[in-house]
Design an enzyme around this catalytic site. Structure first.
Site, PDB file in Angstrom:
ATOM      1  N   ASN A  89      91.531 150.468  69.864  1.00  0.00           N
ATOM      2  CA  ASN A  89      91.758 151.590  70.781  1.00  0.00           C
ATOM      3  C   ASN A  89      91.705 151.116  72.227  1.00  0.00           C
ATOM      4  O   ASN A  89      90.910 150.252  72.595  1.00  0.00           O
ATOM      5  CB  ASN A  89      90.716 152.679  70.561  1.00  0.00           C
ATOM      6  N   ASP A  91      91.085 153.347  74.633  1.00  0.00           N
ATOM      7  CA  ASP A  91      90.190 154.264  75.341  1.00  0.00           C
ATOM      8  C   ASP A  91      88.793 153.633  75.486  1.00  0.00           C
ATOM      9  O   ASP A  91      88.516 152.580  74.910  1.00  0.00           O
ATOM     10  CB  ASP A  91      90.120 155.629  74.615  1.00  0.00           C
ATOM     11  N   HIS A 106      93.535 145.328  71.684  1.00  0.00           N
ATOM     12  CA  HIS A 106      94.853 145.803  72.130  1.00  0.00           C
ATOM     13  C   HIS A 106      94.854 146.230  73.606  1.00  0.00           C
ATOM     14  O   HIS A 106      95.733 146.969  74.033  1.00  0.00           O
ATOM     15  CB  HIS A 106      95.335 146.966  71.241  1.00  0.00           C
ATOM     16  N   CYS A 114      98.659 141.663  85.856  1.00  0.00           N
ATOM     17  CA  CYS A 114      99.828 141.170  86.591  1.00  0.00           C
ATOM     18  C   CYS A 114     100.698 140.354  85.642  1.00  0.00           C
ATOM     19  O   CYS A 114     100.237 139.351  85.074  1.00  0.00           O
ATOM     20  CB  CYS A 114      99.385 140.305  87.769  1.00  0.00           C
ATOM     21  N   ASN A 198      87.789 156.680  56.316  1.00  0.00           N
ATOM     22  CA  ASN A 198      89.084 157.262  56.674  1.00  0.00           C
ATOM     23  C   ASN A 198      89.186 158.628  56.006  1.00  0.00           C
ATOM     24  O   ASN A 198      88.380 158.974  55.134  1.00  0.00           O
ATOM     25  CB  ASN A 198      90.227 156.343  56.209  1.00  0.00           C
ATOM     26  N   ALA A 216      85.156 160.756  60.441  1.00  0.00           N
ATOM     27  CA  ALA A 216      84.207 159.722  60.884  1.00  0.00           C
ATOM     28  C   ALA A 216      82.966 160.329  61.535  1.00  0.00           C
ATOM     29  O   ALA A 216      81.878 159.761  61.461  1.00  0.00           O
ATOM     30  CB  ALA A 216      84.900 158.767  61.849  1.00  0.00           C
TER      31      ALA A 216
HETATM   32  C1  BJW Z   1      90.551 159.431  60.633  1.00  0.00           C
HETATM   33  C2  BJW Z   1      90.249 160.573  61.320  1.00  0.00           C
HETATM   34  C3  BJW Z   1      88.915 160.923  61.345  1.00  0.00           C
HETATM   35  C4  BJW Z   1      92.331 160.358  61.481  1.00  0.00           C
HETATM   36  N1  BJW Z   1      88.006 160.153  60.729  1.00  0.00           N
HETATM   37  N2  BJW Z   1      89.737 158.642  60.004  1.00  0.00           N
HETATM   38  C5  BJW Z   1     105.445 141.917  59.347  1.00  0.00           C
HETATM   39  C6  BJW Z   1     104.253 141.639  58.687  1.00  0.00           C
HETATM   40  C7  BJW Z   1     103.086 141.458  59.400  1.00  0.00           C
HETATM   41  C8  BJW Z   1     103.069 141.558  60.777  1.00  0.00           C
HETATM   42  C9  BJW Z   1     104.248 141.844  61.417  1.00  0.00           C
HETATM   43  C10 BJW Z   1     105.412 142.009  60.719  1.00  0.00           C
HETATM   44  N3  BJW Z   1     106.398 142.275  61.626  1.00  0.00           N
HETATM   45  C11 BJW Z   1     105.864 142.286  62.861  1.00  0.00           C
HETATM   46  C12 BJW Z   1     104.550 142.012  62.758  1.00  0.00           C
HETATM   47  C13 BJW Z   1     103.562 141.947  63.844  1.00  0.00           C
HETATM   48  C14 BJW Z   1     103.243 143.294  64.453  1.00  0.00           C
HETATM   49  C15 BJW Z   1     102.976 144.322  63.363  1.00  0.00           C
HETATM   50  O1  BJW Z   1     101.895 144.442  62.836  1.00  0.00           O
HETATM   51  N4  BJW Z   1     103.976 145.111  63.022  1.00  0.00           N
HETATM   52  C16 BJW Z   1     103.841 146.094  61.940  1.00  0.00           C
HETATM   53  C17 BJW Z   1     104.339 147.428  62.406  1.00  0.00           C
HETATM   54  C18 BJW Z   1     104.510 145.553  60.706  1.00  0.00           C
HETATM   55  N5  BJW Z   1     102.044 143.107  65.241  1.00  0.00           N
HETATM   56  C19 BJW Z   1     102.101 142.671  66.493  1.00  0.00           C
HETATM   57  O2  BJW Z   1     103.168 142.498  67.088  1.00  0.00           O
HETATM   58  C20 BJW Z   1     100.783 142.355  67.162  1.00  0.00           C
HETATM   59  N6  BJW Z   1     100.838 141.020  67.657  1.00  0.00           N
HETATM   60  C21 BJW Z   1     100.945 139.967  66.841  1.00  0.00           C
HETATM   61  O3  BJW Z   1     101.025 140.070  65.618  1.00  0.00           O
HETATM   62  O4  BJW Z   1     100.905 138.748  67.487  1.00  0.00           O
HETATM   63  C22 BJW Z   1     101.070 137.555  66.684  1.00  0.00           C
HETATM   64  C23 BJW Z   1      99.819 137.089  65.991  1.00  0.00           C
HETATM   65  C24 BJW Z   1      99.924 136.300  64.878  1.00  0.00           C
HETATM   66  C25 BJW Z   1      98.780 135.839  64.209  1.00  0.00           C
HETATM   67  C26 BJW Z   1      97.508 136.175  64.668  1.00  0.00           C
HETATM   68  C27 BJW Z   1      97.414 136.951  65.787  1.00  0.00           C
HETATM   69  C28 BJW Z   1      98.557 137.420  66.422  1.00  0.00           C
HETATM   70  C29 BJW Z   1     100.523 143.286  68.326  1.00  0.00           C
HETATM   71  C30 BJW Z   1     100.261 144.678  67.873  1.00  0.00           C
HETATM   72  C31 BJW Z   1     100.131 145.620  69.067  1.00  0.00           C
HETATM   73  C32 BJW Z   1      99.875 147.059  68.632  1.00  0.00           C
HETATM   74  N7  BJW Z   1      99.961 147.890  69.743  1.00  0.00           N
HETATM   75  C33 BJW Z   1      99.727 149.343  69.562  1.00  0.00           C
HETATM   76  C34 BJW Z   1     100.153 150.089  70.877  1.00  0.00           C
HETATM   77  C35 BJW Z   1      99.433 149.613  72.089  1.00  0.00           C
HETATM   78  C36 BJW Z   1      98.110 150.291  72.295  1.00  0.00           C
HETATM   79  C37 BJW Z   1      98.246 151.749  72.651  1.00  0.00           C
HETATM   80  O5  BJW Z   1      99.269 152.172  73.219  1.00  0.00           O
HETATM   81  O6  BJW Z   1      97.273 152.476  72.388  1.00  0.00           O
HETATM   82  O7  BJW Z   1      98.358 149.578  69.230  1.00  0.00           O
HETATM   83  S1  BJW Z   1     100.630 150.047  68.208  1.00  0.00           S
HETATM   84  C38 BJW Z   1      99.391 151.204  67.761  1.00  0.00           C
HETATM   85  O8  BJW Z   1      99.008 150.915  66.406  1.00  0.00           O
HETATM   86  C39 BJW Z   1      98.184 150.899  68.660  1.00  0.00           C
HETATM   87  C40 BJW Z   1      97.065 150.931  67.661  1.00  0.00           C
HETATM   88  O9  BJW Z   1      95.962 150.193  68.157  1.00  0.00           O
HETATM   89  C41 BJW Z   1      97.693 150.358  66.421  1.00  0.00           C
HETATM   90  C42 BJW Z   1      96.972 150.723  65.127  1.00  0.00           C
HETATM   91  O10 BJW Z   1      97.023 152.120  64.912  1.00  0.00           O
HETATM   92  P1  BJW Z   1      95.798 152.839  64.208  1.00  0.00           P
HETATM   93  O11 BJW Z   1      94.618 152.763  65.089  1.00  0.00           O
HETATM   94  O12 BJW Z   1      95.655 152.331  62.836  1.00  0.00           O
HETATM   95  O13 BJW Z   1      96.294 154.371  64.242  1.00  0.00           O
HETATM   96  P2  BJW Z   1      97.124 155.196  63.146  1.00  0.00           P
HETATM   97  O14 BJW Z   1      97.601 156.422  63.816  1.00  0.00           O
HETATM   98  O15 BJW Z   1      98.128 154.355  62.475  1.00  0.00           O
HETATM   99  O16 BJW Z   1      96.039 155.547  62.029  1.00  0.00           O
HETATM  100  C43 BJW Z   1      94.953 156.430  62.275  1.00  0.00           C
HETATM  101  C44 BJW Z   1      94.098 156.486  61.023  1.00  0.00           C
HETATM  102  O17 BJW Z   1      92.946 157.253  61.283  1.00  0.00           O
HETATM  103  C45 BJW Z   1      94.826 157.134  59.828  1.00  0.00           C
HETATM  104  O18 BJW Z   1      94.664 156.292  58.691  1.00  0.00           O
HETATM  105  C46 BJW Z   1      94.088 158.466  59.638  1.00  0.00           C
HETATM  106  O19 BJW Z   1      94.012 158.864  58.273  1.00  0.00           O
HETATM  107  C47 BJW Z   1      92.723 158.127  60.192  1.00  0.00           C
HETATM  108  N8  BJW Z   1      91.983 159.263  60.734  1.00  0.00           N
HETATM  109  N9  BJW Z   1      91.461 161.118  61.820  1.00  0.00           N
HETATM  110  C48 BJW Z   1      88.458 159.040  60.063  1.00  0.00           C
HETATM  111  N10 BJW Z   1      88.521 162.063  61.978  1.00  0.00           N
END
Ligand code: BJW
Length: 230
Positions: A89, A91, A106, A114, A198, A216
């Site tokens: 997150n 935030d 992230h 920059c 979750n 949560a």
């Molecule tokens: C509750 C609840 C409650 C609700 N109680 N639960 C193919 C295979 C593998 C990887 C790749 C691939 N093709 C491309 C990639 C890489 C890519 C990737 O993963 N793509 C996929 C889409 C396939 N990843 C990247 O590009 C990353 N970089 C990278 O891999 O670099 C190379 C590397 C290689 C090796 C090692 C290290 C690095 C960068 C990823 C950047 C993600 N950025 C974002 C946006 C920026 C931040 C922002 O604007 O806020 O980050 S995307 C967005 O998704 C954000 C989040 O942090 C991220 C994850 O989302 P999250 O938190 O899981 O949210 P939701 O909405 O999906 O889920 C919420 C959950 O909460 C749900 O399950 C609900 O049920 C639950 N919930 N209320 C408990 N009350």
């Protein structure tokens, strides 16, 4: 048990009023990922991207931590070993709740970066496209956020923490985005007990030893009191 490593995602902040990404009506239903969460989107239309993060920074300023964030801060305070929170997150609700060891893999809304010299500084509430860097003066300020295709922060340190974890907990993340979705496999390899929190099992839910279904704000305080009772 010496070390607890916790991964959090948007779900932990949902009950504080901040939207998740992939829910019906969530952030990705309102904006195309390619437009607001990629470097290419920022090059094409910096104002759209800066406005997207300005709006989220304004929401962050109004948001308060919920019982889930507070339970994790209490765990860190009371646990005799080490507690590390790795959050996807952007935030600041873990910090507002009192957590001390928080890694923002992230990036963070409160930070500006920059694109020319990698200098970081506290972001103003409203950034503008072409803001200048206070260090090199280039008009290259951007939100300090890790977009798709960019390397998440602190990966070496994070993998070290996962390798030393006795317990790994994943909270409110859907398991769609890597490398975070691969952390459970990494922690298992190191012999950690793994638990997911979750509303429903995530895409990687089958890899956990234990799954706690529910909001949560309810499941975390219970888990923390179980852990602290030993
Ligand atoms: C509750 C609840 C409650 C609700 N109680 N639960 C193919 C295979 C593998 C990887 C790749 C691939 N093709 C491309 C990639 C890489 C890519 C990737 O993963 N793509 C996929 C889409 C396939 N990843 C990247 O590009 C990353 N970089 C990278 O891999 O670099 C190379 C590397 C290689 C090796 C090692 C290290 C690095 C960068 C990823 C950047 C993600 N950025 C974002 C946006 C920026 C931040 C922002 O604007 O806020 O980050 S995307 C967005 O998704 C954000 C989040 O942090 C991220 C994850 O989302 P999250 O938190 O899981 O949210 P939701 O909405 O999906 O889920 C919420 C959950 O909460 C749900 O399950 C609900 O049920 C639950 N919930 N209320 C408990 N009350």
């Amino acid at each position: 048990m010496q070390k607890i490593v916790i991964l959090t995602g948007a779900g932990i902040s949902a009950e504080s009023g901040l939207g998740t990404f992939r829910a019906e009506g969530g952030l990705w239903a309102q904006h195309r990922i390619e437009d607001v969460a990629t470097p290419e989107g920022f090059s094409r239309d910096p104002k759209l991207v800066v406005d997207f993060y300005n709006a989220r920074r304004a929401q962050e300023a109004e948001a308060a931590p919920n019982a889930g964030h507070i339970a994790l801060a209490e765990l860190e305070e009371a646990f005799s070993g080490e507690v590390v929170v790795i959050t996807q997150n952007v935030d600041d609700l873990h910090e507002k709740a009192g957590s001390k060891k928080v890694m923002h893999m992230h990036g963070a809304l409160k930070s500006a970066l920059c694109a020319a010299c990698d200098h970081r500084w506290p972001a103003p509430l409203a950034m503008a496209p072409g803001d200048t860097c206070p260090s090199c003066q280039a008009p290259a300020a951007r939100p300090d956020i890790v977009w798709f295709g960019e390397m998440p922060y602190d990966m070496d340190e994070i993998f070290d923490h996962l390798a030393g974890a006795d317990v790994f907990a994943s909270i409110g993340t859907s398991g769609n985005v890597y490398p975070a979705a691969g952390f459970v496999a990494e922690a298992r390899r190191s012999g950690a007990h793994t638990v997911e929190f979750n509303l429903e099992p995530s895409l990687v839910g089958s890899q956990f030893d234990d799954i706690r279904i529910g909001p949560a704000s309810q499941t975390l305080p219970l888990w923390v009191s179980e852990l602290l009772k030993g």
